[in-house]
Scaffold this motif. Structure first.
Motif, PDB file in Angstrom:
ATOM      1  N   ALA A   1      -2.557   8.083   0.730  1.00 10.14           N
ATOM      2  CA  ALA A   1      -3.393   7.100   0.039  1.00 10.14           C
ATOM      3  C   ALA A   1      -3.510   7.359  -1.467  1.00 10.14           C
ATOM      4  CB  ALA A   1      -4.778   7.057   0.680  1.00 10.14           C
ATOM      5  N   PRO A   2      -3.748   8.582  -1.924  1.00 16.05           N
ATOM      6  CA  PRO A   2      -3.845   8.794  -3.377  1.00 16.05           C
ATOM      7  C   PRO A   2      -2.554   8.452  -4.117  1.00 16.05           C
ATOM      8  CG  PRO A   2      -4.821  10.637  -2.187  1.00 16.05           C
ATOM      9  CD  PRO A   2      -4.117   9.802  -1.173  1.00 16.05           C
ATOM     10  N   LEU A   3      -1.417   8.757  -3.530  1.00 14.22           N
ATOM     11  CA  LEU A   3      -0.162   8.405  -4.193  1.00 14.22           C
ATOM     12  C   LEU A   3       0.034   6.895  -4.219  1.00 14.22           C
ATOM     13  CD1 LEU A   3       2.528  11.035  -3.152  1.00 14.22           C
ATOM     14  CD2 LEU A   3       1.368  10.745  -5.340  1.00 14.22           C
ATOM     15  N   ASP A   4      -0.404   6.220  -3.163  1.00 13.10           N
ATOM     16  CA  ASP A   4      -0.357   4.747  -3.160  1.00 13.10           C
ATOM     17  C   ASP A   4      -1.193   4.183  -4.306  1.00 13.10           C
ATOM     18  OD1 ASP A   4       1.322   4.519  -0.992  1.00 13.10           O
ATOM     19  OD2 ASP A   4      -0.305   4.442   0.471  1.00 13.10           O
ATOM     20  N   ALA A   5      -2.339   4.796  -4.546  1.00 15.98           N
ATOM     21  CA  ALA A   5      -3.212   4.328  -5.620  1.00 15.98           C
ATOM     22  C   ALA A   5      -2.559   4.515  -6.985  1.00 15.98           C
ATOM     23  CB  ALA A   5      -4.550   5.072  -5.564  1.00 15.98           C
ATOM     24  N   VAL A   6      -1.890   5.657  -7.181  1.00 18.54           N
ATOM     25  CA  VAL A   6      -1.191   5.893  -8.444  1.00 18.54           C
ATOM     26  C   VAL A   6      -0.104   4.855  -8.658  1.00 18.54           C
ATOM     27  CG1 VAL A   6       0.326   7.500  -9.678  1.00 18.54           C
ATOM     28  CG2 VAL A   6      -1.700   8.362  -8.490  1.00 18.54           C
ATOM     29  N   VAL A   7       0.673   4.588  -7.605  1.00 20.14           N
ATOM     30  CA  VAL A   7       1.756   3.611  -7.706  1.00 20.14           C
ATOM     31  C   VAL A   7       1.202   2.214  -7.984  1.00 20.14           C
ATOM     32  CG1 VAL A   7       3.554   2.432  -6.376  1.00 20.14           C
ATOM     33  CG2 VAL A   7       3.374   4.925  -6.307  1.00 20.14           C
ATOM     34  N   ASP A   8       0.082   1.875  -7.338  1.00 15.56           N
ATOM     35  CA  ASP A   8      -0.523   0.559  -7.562  1.00 15.56           C
ATOM     36  C   ASP A   8      -0.967   0.390  -9.009  1.00 15.56           C
ATOM     37  OD1 ASP A   8      -0.102  -0.121  -4.952  1.00 15.56           O
ATOM     38  OD2 ASP A   8      -2.123   0.407  -4.268  1.00 15.56           O
ATOM     39  N   ARG A   9      -1.553   1.429  -9.584  1.00 15.93           N
ATOM     40  CA  ARG A   9      -1.993   1.344 -10.979  1.00 15.93           C
ATOM     41  C   ARG A   9      -0.800   1.209 -11.918  1.00 15.93           C
ATOM     42  NH1 ARG A   9      -5.705   5.347  -9.253  1.00 15.93           N
ATOM     43  NH2 ARG A   9      -4.391   7.013 -10.144  1.00 15.93           N
ATOM     44  N   LEU A  10       0.270   1.927 -11.631  1.00 14.09           N
ATOM     45  CA  LEU A  10       1.463   1.821 -12.463  1.00 14.09           C
ATOM     46  C   LEU A  10       2.086   0.437 -12.355  1.00 14.09           C
ATOM     47  CD1 LEU A  10       3.112   5.288 -11.707  1.00 14.09           C
ATOM     48  CD2 LEU A  10       2.060   4.585 -13.867  1.00 14.09           C
ATOM     49  N   SER A  11       2.063  -0.136 -11.151  1.00 14.34           N
ATOM     50  CA  SER A  11       2.677  -1.453 -10.945  1.00 14.34           C
ATOM     51  C   SER A  11       1.967  -2.543 -11.727  1.00 14.34           C
ATOM     52  CB  SER A  11       2.683  -1.799  -9.459  1.00 14.34           C
ATOM     53  OG  SER A  11       3.432  -0.850  -8.720  1.00 14.34           O
ATOM     54  N   LEU A  12       0.677  -2.347 -12.010  1.00 15.03           N
ATOM     55  CA  LEU A  12      -0.088  -3.354 -12.752  1.00 15.03           C
ATOM     56  C   LEU A  12       0.219  -3.354 -14.246  1.00 15.03           C
ATOM     57  CD1 LEU A  12      -3.576  -2.953 -11.018  1.00 15.03           C
ATOM     58  CD2 LEU A  12      -1.887  -4.770 -10.665  1.00 15.03           C
ATOM     59  N   HIS A  13       0.892  -2.308 -14.732  1.00 20.02           N
ATOM     60  CA  HIS A  13       1.193  -2.250 -16.159  1.00 20.02           C
ATOM     61  C   HIS A  13       2.259  -3.294 -16.486  1.00 20.02           C
ATOM     62  CE1 HIS A  13       2.351  -0.687 -20.082  1.00 20.02           C
ATOM     63  NE2 HIS A  13       1.236   0.051 -20.060  1.00 20.02           N
ATOM     64  N   PRO A  14       2.086  -4.041 -17.572  1.00 20.57           N
ATOM     65  CA  PRO A  14       3.029  -5.133 -17.897  1.00 20.57           C
ATOM     66  C   PRO A  14       4.453  -4.660 -18.182  1.00 20.57           C
ATOM     67  CG  PRO A  14       1.500  -4.755 -19.702  1.00 20.57           C
ATOM     68  CD  PRO A  14       0.979  -3.971 -18.532  1.00 20.57           C
ATOM     69  N   ASP A  15       4.621  -3.411 -18.597  1.00 17.92           N
ATOM     70  CA  ASP A  15       5.957  -2.922 -18.932  1.00 17.92           C
ATOM     71  C   ASP A  15       6.659  -2.237 -17.757  1.00 17.92           C
ATOM     72  OD1 ASP A  15       5.742  -3.799 -21.565  1.00 17.92           O
ATOM     73  OD2 ASP A  15       4.710  -1.952 -22.181  1.00 17.92           O
ATOM     74  N   VAL A  16       5.991  -2.194 -16.600  1.00 17.63           N
ATOM     75  CA  VAL A  16       6.580  -1.572 -15.417  1.00 17.63           C
ATOM     76  C   VAL A  16       7.130  -2.660 -14.509  1.00 17.63           C
ATOM     77  CG1 VAL A  16       6.137  -0.176 -13.360  1.00 17.63           C
ATOM     78  CG2 VAL A  16       5.084   0.449 -15.543  1.00 17.63           C
ATOM     79  N   ASP A  17       8.428  -2.606 -14.240  1.00 16.22           N
ATOM     80  CA  ASP A  17       9.060  -3.591 -13.370  1.00 16.22           C
ATOM     81  C   ASP A  17       8.870  -3.249 -11.897  1.00 16.22           C
ATOM     82  OD1 ASP A  17      10.042  -5.000 -15.612  1.00 16.22           O
ATOM     83  OD2 ASP A  17      11.730  -3.609 -15.760  1.00 16.22           O
ATOM     84  N   HIS A  18       8.897  -1.959 -11.589  1.00 18.48           N
ATOM     85  CA  HIS A  18       8.764  -1.540 -10.190  1.00 18.48           C
ATOM     86  C   HIS A  18       8.309  -0.091 -10.154  1.00 18.48           C
ATOM     87  CE1 HIS A  18       9.518  -1.279  -5.892  1.00 18.48           C
ATOM     88  NE2 HIS A  18      10.271  -0.208  -6.097  1.00 18.48           N
ATOM     89  N   ALA A  19       7.473   0.235  -9.175  1.00 22.45           N
ATOM     90  CA  ALA A  19       6.999   1.612  -9.012  1.00 22.45           C
ATOM     91  C   ALA A  19       6.926   1.934  -7.524  1.00 22.45           C
ATOM     92  CB  ALA A  19       5.629   1.805  -9.661  1.00 22.45           C
ATOM     93  N   THR A  20       7.284   3.180  -7.181  1.00 22.38           N
ATOM     94  CA  THR A  20       7.255   3.590  -5.782  1.00 22.38           C
ATOM     95  C   THR A  20       7.175   5.105  -5.717  1.00 22.38           C
ATOM     96  OG1 THR A  20       8.378   3.421  -3.636  1.00 22.38           O
ATOM     97  CG2 THR A  20       9.765   3.775  -5.560  1.00 22.38           C
ATOM     98  N   TRP A  21       7.001   5.641  -4.504  1.00 23.95           N
ATOM     99  CA  TRP A  21       7.014   7.080  -4.309  1.00 23.95           C
ATOM    100  C   TRP A  21       7.700   7.400  -2.979  1.00 23.95           C
ATOM    101  CZ3 TRP A  21       4.739   9.455  -0.111  1.00 23.95           C
ATOM    102  CH2 TRP A  21       3.780   8.725   0.600  1.00 23.95           C
ATOM    103  N   SER A  22       8.184   8.623  -2.868  1.00 22.08           N
ATOM    104  CA  SER A  22       8.816   9.077  -1.637  1.00 22.08           C
ATOM    105  C   SER A  22       8.532  10.552  -1.459  1.00 22.08           C
ATOM    106  CB  SER A  22      10.328   8.833  -1.686  1.00 22.08           C
ATOM    107  OG  SER A  22      10.916   9.566  -2.748  1.00 22.08           O
ATOM    108  N   GLY A  23       8.654  11.015  -0.224  1.00 21.72           N
ATOM    109  CA  GLY A  23       8.393  12.432   0.063  1.00 21.72           C
ATOM    110  C   GLY A  23       9.353  12.964   1.094  1.00 21.72           C
ATOM    111  N   ASN A  24       9.763  14.217   0.901  1.00 21.27           N
ATOM    112  CA  ASN A  24      10.641  14.903   1.838  1.00 21.27           C
ATOM    113  C   ASN A  24       9.957  16.182   2.293  1.00 21.27           C
ATOM    114  OD1 ASN A  24      13.016  13.181   1.718  1.00 21.27           O
ATOM    115  ND2 ASN A  24      13.202  13.886  -0.395  1.00 21.27           N
ATOM    116  N   THR A  25       9.747  16.326   3.599  1.00 23.17           N
ATOM    117  CA  THR A  25       9.108  17.515   4.121  1.00 23.17           C
ATOM    118  C   THR A  25      10.012  18.715   3.960  1.00 23.17           C
ATOM    119  OG1 THR A  25       9.929  17.031   6.341  1.00 23.17           O
ATOM    120  CG2 THR A  25       7.733  16.247   5.775  1.00 23.17           C
TER     121      THR A  25
END
Length: 238
Positions: free
Chosen positions: A212-236
């Protein structure tokens, strides 16, 4: 001849016993590795054990216990180079760590035999074989336990796509957002995506987080007008 002057029957018989014990104990450890078709099998573990016994026994015979202790320290560090040879990295997975550790233990068994600590060498052999066999069912049982996807130790990467002109500002923004959220950044890489776009990838240090916290970071970045796309991934971690 120097051989005639240096040869003494009783010390030689003592060496025979040390080498023989190292050979037998190394073979016991190596047989288990050979049965499981590991990279370092029967012969390798025997040679490591006998070799360690030879170096330590020679040092002890020439200069006494103090020199034997010094040579043991060299054996400990030297076996690391041999162990590194059986470790292989395949993508995110690392193989051969257990085999390298077994070689290290075989050297310890040989060192014990080399200084005539046969009881200790036998006991160590028992523990090494037990570690490679008796613990296997426990390892398999632990591996079958489901991992909670919302809380795992992993290496995470947060990325965003932006225009080339905004790369510097977006890089600082990405790092600032992650630092504010409490996620330390290990490295940031800027990858060109055509002539007008770049992808900025921030790799986090291994840590335990929730999704959830990483989702929140990505959501905030996605709202920036200069950001076309934002995402995150994780490898155990393997």
């Amino acid at each position: 001849m120097k051989f005639i002057d240096s040869f003494h029957l009783l010390p030689f018989l003592d060496t025979v016993v040390s080498y023989g014990a190292a050979f037998v104990f190394g073979a016991l450890i190596g047989a288990e590795r050979q049965y499981r078709q590991r990279t370092a099998g029967l012969r390798t573990n025997v040679l490591v054990a006998v070799g360690a016994a030879g170096f330590v026994d020679l040092a002890q015979g020439l200069a006494g216990d103090a020199e034997a202790v010094r040579v043991i320290s060299y054996v400990v560090s030297g076996i690391g180079f041999l162990g590194a040879g059986v470790i292989m990295k395949e993508g995110l997975n690392v193989r051969g760590l257990n085999t390298a550790a077994t070689l290290w233990c075989s050297a310890a068994v040989g060192a014990c035999a080399g200084v005539d600590r046969l009881a200790e060498a036998a006991l160590l052999t028992v523990f090494v074989i037990a570690g490679n066999t008796l613990l296997r069912p426990l390892v398999n049982a632990i591996n079958r336990i489901p991992i909670q996807t919302e809380s795992v130790e992993a290496t995470y990467a947060v990325s965003l796509t932006t225009g080339v002109a905004h790369a510097g500002v977006m890089r600082d923004l990405l790092e600032a957002q992650l630092e504010t959220a409490g996620y330390p950044v290990a490295e940031i890489e800027v990858v060109e995506r055509g002539e007008e776009q770049v992808e900025i990838v921030a790799t986090l240090t291994s840590t335990e987080v929730k999704a959830a916290p990483l989702d929140a970071v990505v959501d905030r970045l996605s709202l920036h007008p200069d950001v076309d796309h934002a995402t995150w991934s994780g490898n155990t971690q393997s």
